[in-house]
Design a protein around this motif. Structure first.
Motif, mmCIF file in Angstrom:
data_model
loop_
_atom_site.group_PDB
_atom_site.id
_atom_site.type_symbol
_atom_site.label_atom_id
_atom_site.label_comp_id
_atom_site.label_asym_id
_atom_site.label_seq_id
_atom_site.Cartn_x
_atom_site.Cartn_y
_atom_site.Cartn_z
ATOM 1 N N PHE A 188 24.818 14.402 18.111
ATOM 2 C CA PHE A 188 24.105 14.397 19.680
ATOM 3 C C PHE A 188 24.964 15.008 20.721
ATOM 4 O O PHE A 188 26.317 14.800 20.687
ATOM 5 N N VAL A 189 24.376 15.614 21.630
ATOM 6 C CA VAL A 189 25.211 16.175 22.635
ATOM 7 C C VAL A 189 24.673 15.613 24.086
ATOM 8 O O VAL A 189 23.352 16.010 24.328
ATOM 9 N N ASP A 190 25.426 14.564 24.604
ATOM 10 C CA ASP A 190 24.674 14.116 25.764
ATOM 11 C C ASP A 190 25.138 14.987 27.073
ATOM 12 O O ASP A 190 26.169 15.581 26.968
ATOM 13 N N THR A 191 24.296 15.248 27.965
ATOM 14 C CA THR A 191 24.278 16.111 28.923
ATOM 15 C C THR A 191 24.169 15.559 30.245
ATOM 16 O O THR A 191 23.546 14.438 30.559
ATOM 17 N N GLY B 138 18.037 7.833 31.177
ATOM 18 C CA GLY B 138 18.614 6.779 30.197
ATOM 19 C C GLY B 138 19.133 7.737 28.893
ATOM 20 O O GLY B 138 19.205 6.987 27.706
ATOM 21 N N LYS B 139 19.540 9.067 29.029
ATOM 22 C CA LYS B 139 20.025 9.748 27.850
ATOM 23 C C LYS B 139 21.246 9.134 27.425
ATOM 24 O O LYS B 139 21.388 9.016 25.929
ATOM 25 N N SER B 140 22.198 8.804 27.976
ATOM 26 C CA SER B 140 23.558 8.128 27.607
ATOM 27 C C SER B 140 23.225 6.787 26.722
ATOM 28 O O SER B 140 23.744 6.621 25.824
ATOM 29 N N THR B 141 22.334 5.919 27.281
ATOM 30 C CA THR B 141 21.916 4.642 26.570
ATOM 31 C C THR B 141 21.471 4.935 25.194
ATOM 32 O O THR B 141 21.873 4.347 24.381
#
Length: 300
Positions: free
Chosen positions: A59-62, A19-22
């Motif tokens: 924020f850095v989404d990975t 759920g990182k992107s959410t």
């Protein structure tokens, strides 16, 4: 005494599909990263920038870190995620409820070299049917590393994400903003257009095919007050092409219609979108093919 302005980079890391992107989209307040229920939906590191009068949080989404290394695409995803840990000010390590897996251990191992504060975000707490299990689970997690904080959240509903953001803000260094206050990502509209098409494909395909396809924008141009976008959908096997197109082209039409609607919302203008499906055999296993299709750390 006036509060000093804070600014810094915050990496969101974890295994695939936690759920990182959410979480990123909720914290930034708009859709930056595409989402689906499938693991490894995120394939590139993406910045989501939130700016207000007190701070700028970058924020850095990975991509999800995972032990699988058999294909070139898997190795690329792991490199992209690991590289994102360099020179950040805070790390948010995202895990899922009370489910701890081998890939979580692998991520934790990667974080051993990280010297900045690490916040553990326990996502999908709404899926924990027996809430009495949560507190002892948090206690066990706290023994795995000296985390700056452990914060249960639910990205789907937004529950407790304000507490997560507040914890991040306290850990940011004092600094002027790095980006203009109206900038919300480092990625181009061209890149976002490709991602929106890929999101719709991921949501409509079966289990296997999404991992063998990618999207490349061939044309992105404003003409006569409308944005004209031509997108190439590359599949890794010739047998996948008719599946992506669907019976009488219906699946491709649905993908195009839904992606166009999202593009018009994102770009604030009329969009004419055309899609083509082409075959590039074994692209996900070929380092050179990956590079030509934009899978490189400097791509935007």
């Amino acid at each position: 005494m006036a509060t000093k302005y804070r600014c810094g980079f915050v990496a969101l890391v974890g295994r695939p599909n936690v759920g990182k992107s959410t979480i990123l989209n909720h914290l930034v307040g708009q859709k930056i990263s595409i989402t689906s229920r499938r693991p490894q939906t995120t394939r590139h590191s993406i910045l989501g920038i939130k700016t207000d009068q007190q701070a700028q949080i970058i924020f850095v989404d990975t991509p999800g870190l995972h032990t699988a290394q058999s294909r070139a695409i898997n190795r690329y995803l792991n490199r992209a995620a690991t590289d994102s840990l360099k020179d950040v000010d805070v790390v948010i390590f995202v895990v899922e409820g009370t489910r701890w897996q081998n890939d979580d251990d692998w991520v934790l191992k990667k974080l051993e070299k990280v010297t900045c504060p690490v916040i553990l975000a326990i996502n999908k707490t709404d899926r924990v049917s027996d809430k009495s299990l949560l507190l002892p689970h948090l206690h066990e997690l706290s023994k795995r590393r000296d985390f700056a904080e452990l914060i249960p959240v639910c990205a789907r509903t937004g529950e407790n994400l304000d507490a997560l953001e507040a914890a991040v803000r306290k850990l940011l260094p004092e600094s002027a903003a790095f980006f203009p206050e109206d900038q919300v990502t480092d990625r181009s509209e061209r890149f976002l257009a490709a991602e929106l098409v890929r999101e719709k494909l991921f949501r409509k395909m079966g289990d296997e095919i999404p991992y063998g396809l990618t999207v490349e924008i061939d044309r992105f141009k404003v003409e006569k007050n409308a944005l004209h976008v031509h997108a190439l959908i590359w599949v890794g096997k010739s047998s996948h092409k008719p599946i992506v197109i669907g019976k009488q082209g219906e699946r491709l039409k649905e993908v195009g219609r839904e992606a166009r609607i999202d593009m018009e919302k994102a770009f604030g203008q009329k969009v004419f979108l055309q899609l083509w499906v082409k075959v590039k055999e074994g692209w996900a296993d070929d380092e050179r093919a990956l590079h030509s299709l934009g899978y490189r750390q400097d791509s935007s």
